[in-house]
Design a protein around this motif. Sequence first.
Motif, PDB file in Angstrom:
ATOM      1  N   VAL A 143      -3.694 -10.491  -4.927  1.00 48.54           N
ATOM      2  CA  VAL A 143      -3.830  -8.958  -3.390  1.00 48.54           C
ATOM      3  C   VAL A 143      -4.794  -8.299  -3.560  1.00 48.54           C
ATOM      4  N   SER A 144      -5.448  -7.953  -2.026  1.00 52.31           N
ATOM      5  CA  SER A 144      -6.489  -7.227  -1.329  1.00 52.31           C
ATOM      6  C   SER A 144      -6.236  -5.832  -2.599  1.00 52.31           C
ATOM      7  N   PRO A 145      -7.006  -5.260  -2.527  1.00 49.48           N
ATOM      8  CA  PRO A 145      -7.343  -3.806  -3.038  1.00 49.48           C
ATOM      9  C   PRO A 145      -6.260  -2.726  -2.276  1.00 49.48           C
ATOM     10  N   ASN A 146      -6.868  -2.790  -1.828  1.00 49.37           N
ATOM     11  CA  ASN A 146      -5.801  -1.944  -0.030  1.00 49.37           C
ATOM     12  C   ASN A 146      -4.379  -2.231  -0.480  1.00 49.37           C
ATOM     13  N   LEU A 147      -4.038  -3.480  -0.637  1.00 44.89           N
ATOM     14  CA  LEU A 147      -2.388  -3.701  -0.665  1.00 44.89           C
ATOM     15  C   LEU A 147      -2.041  -3.281  -1.781  1.00 44.89           C
ATOM     16  N   MET A 148      -2.993  -3.429  -2.949  1.00 41.29           N
ATOM     17  CA  MET A 148      -2.659  -2.872  -4.330  1.00 41.29           C
ATOM     18  C   MET A 148      -2.747  -1.202  -4.030  1.00 41.29           C
ATOM     19  N   LYS A 149      -3.380  -0.275  -3.537  1.00 40.34           N
ATOM     20  CA  LYS A 149      -3.025   0.501  -3.609  1.00 40.34           C
ATOM     21  C   LYS A 149      -2.217   1.405  -2.846  1.00 40.34           C
ATOM     22  N   ASN A 150      -2.512   0.486  -1.681  1.00 38.87           N
ATOM     23  CA  ASN A 150      -0.676   1.106  -1.390  1.00 38.87           C
ATOM     24  C   ASN A 150       0.910   0.426  -1.685  1.00 38.87           C
ATOM     25  N   GLY A 151       0.548   0.077  -3.560  1.00 39.83           N
ATOM     26  CA  GLY A 151       1.751  -0.756  -3.654  1.00 39.83           C
ATOM     27  C   GLY A 151       1.962  -0.325  -4.927  1.00 39.83           C
ATOM     28  N   MET A 152       0.706   0.918  -5.654  1.00 43.05           N
ATOM     29  CA  MET A 152       1.073   0.925  -7.099  1.00 43.05           C
ATOM     30  C   MET A 152       2.091   2.409  -7.290  1.00 43.05           C
ATOM     31  N   GLY A 153       2.511   3.352  -6.079  1.00 39.95           N
ATOM     32  CA  GLY A 153       3.154   4.217  -6.388  1.00 39.95           C
ATOM     33  C   GLY A 153       4.605   4.097  -5.663  1.00 39.95           C
ATOM     34  N   VAL A 154       4.385   3.456  -5.154  1.00 42.44           N
ATOM     35  CA  VAL A 154       5.713   3.405  -3.785  1.00 42.44           C
ATOM     36  C   VAL A 154       6.949   2.284  -4.645  1.00 42.44           C
ATOM     37  N   ASN A 155       7.671   3.364  -4.272  1.00 43.85           N
ATOM     38  CA  ASN A 155       9.598   2.771  -4.139  1.00 43.85           C
ATOM     39  C   ASN A 155       9.601   1.621  -3.480  1.00 43.85           C
ATOM     40  N   ILE A 156      10.221   0.511  -4.147  1.00 40.16           N
ATOM     41  CA  ILE A 156      11.122  -0.532  -3.432  1.00 40.16           C
ATOM     42  C   ILE A 156      13.073  -0.390  -2.644  1.00 40.16           C
ATOM     43  N   PRO A 157      13.224   0.079  -2.049  1.00 36.95           N
ATOM     44  CA  PRO A 157      14.384   0.055  -1.009  1.00 36.95           C
ATOM     45  C   PRO A 157      15.346  -0.523  -2.412  1.00 36.95           C
ATOM     46  N   GLY A 158      16.374  -0.046  -2.171  1.00 40.11           N
ATOM     47  CA  GLY A 158      17.272  -0.947  -3.635  1.00 40.11           C
ATOM     48  C   GLY A 158      17.418  -0.840  -4.968  1.00 40.11           C
ATOM     49  N   ALA A 159      16.309  -0.245  -4.939  1.00 37.35           N
ATOM     50  CA  ALA A 159      15.586  -1.082  -6.686  1.00 37.35           C
ATOM     51  C   ALA A 159      16.258   0.368  -7.395  1.00 37.35           C
ATOM     52  N   GLY A 160      15.348   1.063  -7.258  1.00 36.78           N
ATOM     53  CA  GLY A 160      15.157   2.966  -7.492  1.00 36.78           C
ATOM     54  C   GLY A 160      13.700   2.505  -9.295  1.00 36.78           C
ATOM     55  N   MET A 161      12.715   1.524  -8.598  1.00 38.50           N
ATOM     56  CA  MET A 161      11.567   1.483  -9.666  1.00 38.50           C
ATOM     57  C   MET A 161      10.993   1.279  -8.358  1.00 38.50           C
ATOM     58  N   SER A 162       9.260   1.206  -8.518  1.00 36.36           N
ATOM     59  CA  SER A 162       8.041   1.754  -7.662  1.00 36.36           C
ATOM     60  C   SER A 162       7.831   0.195  -8.509  1.00 36.36           C
ATOM     61  N   GLY A 163       6.458   0.371  -7.159  1.00 39.20           N
ATOM     62  CA  GLY A 163       5.649  -1.012  -7.609  1.00 39.20           C
ATOM     63  C   GLY A 163       5.702  -2.780  -6.864  1.00 39.20           C
ATOM     64  N   LEU A 164       4.375  -2.847  -7.100  1.00 38.07           N
ATOM     65  CA  LEU A 164       4.527  -4.426  -6.411  1.00 38.07           C
ATOM     66  C   LEU A 164       4.779  -5.514  -7.219  1.00 38.07           C
ATOM     67  N   PRO A 165       5.216  -5.743  -8.800  1.00 37.93           N
ATOM     68  CA  PRO A 165       5.997  -6.180  -8.911  1.00 37.93           C
ATOM     69  C   PRO A 165       7.038  -6.540  -8.942  1.00 37.93           C
ATOM     70  N   VAL A 166       7.523  -5.331  -8.542  1.00 39.76           N
ATOM     71  CA  VAL A 166       9.337  -5.108  -8.007  1.00 39.76           C
ATOM     72  C   VAL A 166       9.567  -6.009  -7.188  1.00 39.76           C
ATOM     73  N   ALA A 167       8.516  -5.516  -6.071  1.00 43.76           N
ATOM     74  CA  ALA A 167       8.475  -6.141  -5.374  1.00 43.76           C
ATOM     75  C   ALA A 167       8.507  -7.764  -5.211  1.00 43.76           C
TER      76      ALA A 167
END
Length: 436
Positions: A55-79
């Motif tokens: 991913v691009s640096p900016n997509l990494m920035k906006n995906g590192m700490g946000v919760n994924i709906p229905g998952a109870g977890m955060s981060g790009l690997p979950v998504a």
Amino acid sequence: MKETHTAALWESLIRIVKAEVKPALGCTEPVSLALAAATAKAHLQGKVQHLQAWVSPNLMKNGMGVNIPGAGMSGLPVAAALGALCGDEKAGLEVLKNVTQDDVAEATRWMKQKQVRVGIDPDCHEVLYARVRVWNDAHHAEVIIAGDHTHIISIEQDGKTLFRDDNRTMEAEPVSLPDFFRNVSIRDIFQFSEQAAFSDIAFILDAAVLNNRLSEEGLRHPWGLHIGASLERQRAKNLIGNDLLSNLLIRTVAASDARMGGAPLPAMSNSGSGNQGIAATMPVVVAAEFTGADQEKLARSLILSHLVAIYIHSKLPTLSALCAVSTASMGSAAGIAWLLGGDLDTISMAINSMVGDVSGIICDGAANSCAMKVSTGAASALKAVLMALDSTAVTGREGIVCDDVEDSINNLCSLARNAMQHTDKQIITMMIEKSV
């Protein structure tokens, strides 16, 4: 000739709002990655066994700490994992709408067994970019999204190119938004919002329904930082009043609490962001209720708010160091001002004051704390409108603000496009170093 030009302009404005204001389930950067993974899955022979994403640096920035709906977890690997497991590649920004707890359990197993890897593409020059490759034994498929959260530019299957968009043109946008809005002004948007047929703009009322539903969810349950619910409890203790400002803050931030906390409900987004959609919607909804506005007045104020937000965002990079909730809130200032009896001058004054007020808010990635910025933008919007109604505003003698609101907007967006690029890199470096 003028009527023909106006008709064509209004038709374009309606088309743009329909393209830029749409439902999104979860933060749109990890959702974009999930969409790439889901699309790759759809072109793979057999079930996905493991995947890798860049991913691009900016997509990494906006995906590192946000919760994924229905998952109870955060981060790009979950998504990415959920996109590959159960993502609906035809659902766009609602790609993760069918997530089950079994899917979450399997995604967790994938991550523990290192079947998912996500990293920054060191050669990426795109602001928004996601490349996902999925494998099943000897078979693989790869999808690239770039430029826009749902804009697929490449699909490959076992090394064979199935689709490629070398021109990077938006399918629904023969003319780019920056080019289109170069010949449009706040005045044009204001006139359209006041005069367009109600039947042509009534669709925007869906934004009020979706984002108000998120707000109610944020007040019912402790999502994210539960700022809205906290403020509501403090109001019950008479620590804050029960007035337009407190209602506007509580209901707006509650929607962002729910969205950033991972509530399994879609937000009506604006310019590819759920928080921008909330910021352009909920303050206007609360002001409309306060004034007793009917559905037509609500629709006109919402179309004004969302169009101003899109107009300003068209002058910004897709992602940058400037928190775009602040500019989306300038849209809500326009909608609130109109509901409270203001005219074009009132709106211009209010936006100028906001440029002088919230132009320094940085984007340090999507997270629960985004709700704080949403509340700041909402408060600034109402404050600026009330000042303008009293014939006072930040003037062209102060800072980057100019006498002409268009020049003020251009100055702010120029900072984001140019000077704040270094700021953005520094923020990303800090975030990555902190996570190591």
